[in-house]
Design an enzyme around this catalytic site. Structure first.
Site, PDB file in Angstrom:
ATOM      1  N   ASP A 162       0.847  -1.203   0.000  1.00 52.67           N
ATOM      2  CA  ASP A 162       0.000   0.000   0.000  1.00 52.67           C
ATOM      3  C   ASP A 162       0.878   1.246   0.000  1.00 52.67           C
ATOM      4  O   ASP A 162       1.606   1.495   0.963  1.00 52.67           O
ATOM      5  CB  ASP A 162      -0.894  -0.014   1.245  1.00 52.67           C
ATOM      6  CG  ASP A 162      -1.976   1.049   1.220  1.00 52.67           C
ATOM      7  OD1 ASP A 162      -1.769   2.096   0.573  1.00 52.67           O
ATOM      8  OD2 ASP A 162      -3.010   0.834   1.856  1.00 52.67           O
ATOM      9  N   HIS A 190      -3.262  -1.020  -1.810  1.00 51.91           N
ATOM     10  CA  HIS A 190      -4.399  -0.341  -1.192  1.00 51.91           C
ATOM     11  C   HIS A 190      -5.681  -0.802  -1.902  1.00 51.91           C
ATOM     12  O   HIS A 190      -5.668  -1.094  -3.088  1.00 51.91           O
ATOM     13  CB  HIS A 190      -4.225   1.174  -1.342  1.00 51.91           C
ATOM     14  CG  HIS A 190      -5.177   1.980  -0.514  1.00 51.91           C
ATOM     15  ND1 HIS A 190      -5.040   2.100   0.855  1.00 51.91           N
ATOM     16  CD2 HIS A 190      -6.271   2.695  -0.853  1.00 51.91           C
ATOM     17  CE1 HIS A 190      -6.014   2.872   1.313  1.00 51.91           C
ATOM     18  NE2 HIS A 190      -6.775   3.236   0.305  1.00 51.91           N
TER      19      HIS A 190
END
Length: 221
Positions: A162, A190
């Site tokens: 992420d 993400h």
């Protein structure tokens, strides 16, 4: 069965997507959206919870600012969504969450909350401020609030790749919320749960979902 409900909140009326199981409910779950609105992905999360036996309610938080928000997953949609949630504010988001939880409690249910990205931070604050068992998926705004005291069981999910949440940020969650279950999915980005849109990661999403259902089964029954 799933349908829209009107939810009265201190910030104004909002619509909320309600999905109910066919059999007796195992508990109620408030589903907190990403910045893009209560779109097909968020409604699908509700319906998957209902299929697992839970009553799920997803308030359209942005109705307070602008009705019927359903933004695309592109730069323009992201920019617009950020502007809207910033205008809404986290205090108002918690007020809306509290009213959603009250509606579920009125059905005789124990209540938890699950949220994604911006909603992951709202879920975390619903734990510390409303004492709701909470599952936070990739809550990118959690860091300033990690010193708040948990009021109920807590679970965090993060993607190992992420770009918005560093390994140091994940370490801070483990340090400052040591009682919580914190999971990192190597190779996941993400929004890895956003089926079927990129950056959906099927393996990470399936394992996180399994853990999420186990969490609510333990803490809502």
């Amino acid at each position: 069965m799933a349908e829209w409900q009107t939810l009265s909140t201190p910030c104004g009326a909002v619509q909320a997507w309600l999905a109910q199981p066919e059999a007796a409910s195992r508990g109620g779950v408030v589903v907190v959206q990403e910045i893009f609105g209560v779109n097909s992905h968020i409604r699908d999360v509700c319906e998957r919870l209902a299929a697992a036996g839970f009553t799920a309610l997803a308030p359209a938080y942005l109705d307070v600012i602008e009705p019927d928000v359903d933004l695309p997953y592109d730069r323009a949609g992201s920019n617009r969504g950020v502007a809207l949630v910033n205008k809404l504010g986290l205090d108002c988001a918690i007020d809306v969450t509290q009213e959603a939880a009250a509606l579920l409690r009125a059905k005789g249910l124990n209540v938890g909350v699950v949220g994604f990205c911006w909603g992951g931070t709202v879920a975390f604050l619903a734990n510390t401020r409303l004492d709701l068992p909470a599952v936070s998926y990739y809550g990118a705004r959690n860091l300033p609030f990690l010193d708040e005291v948990a009021g109920a069981p807590m679970m965090f999910h993060f993607g190992g790749r992420d770009p918005h949440i560093s390994p140091e940020a994940v370490a801070a969650h483990r340090l400052q919320q040591p009682q919580a279950q914190t999971f990192v999915y190597d190779g996941a980005d993400h929004a890895f749960n956003r089926d079927p849109d990129p950056p959906f990661d099927p393996a990470a999403a399936a394992l996180a979902w399994q853990r999420t259902l186990a969490f609510f089964t333990e803490h809502l029954q």
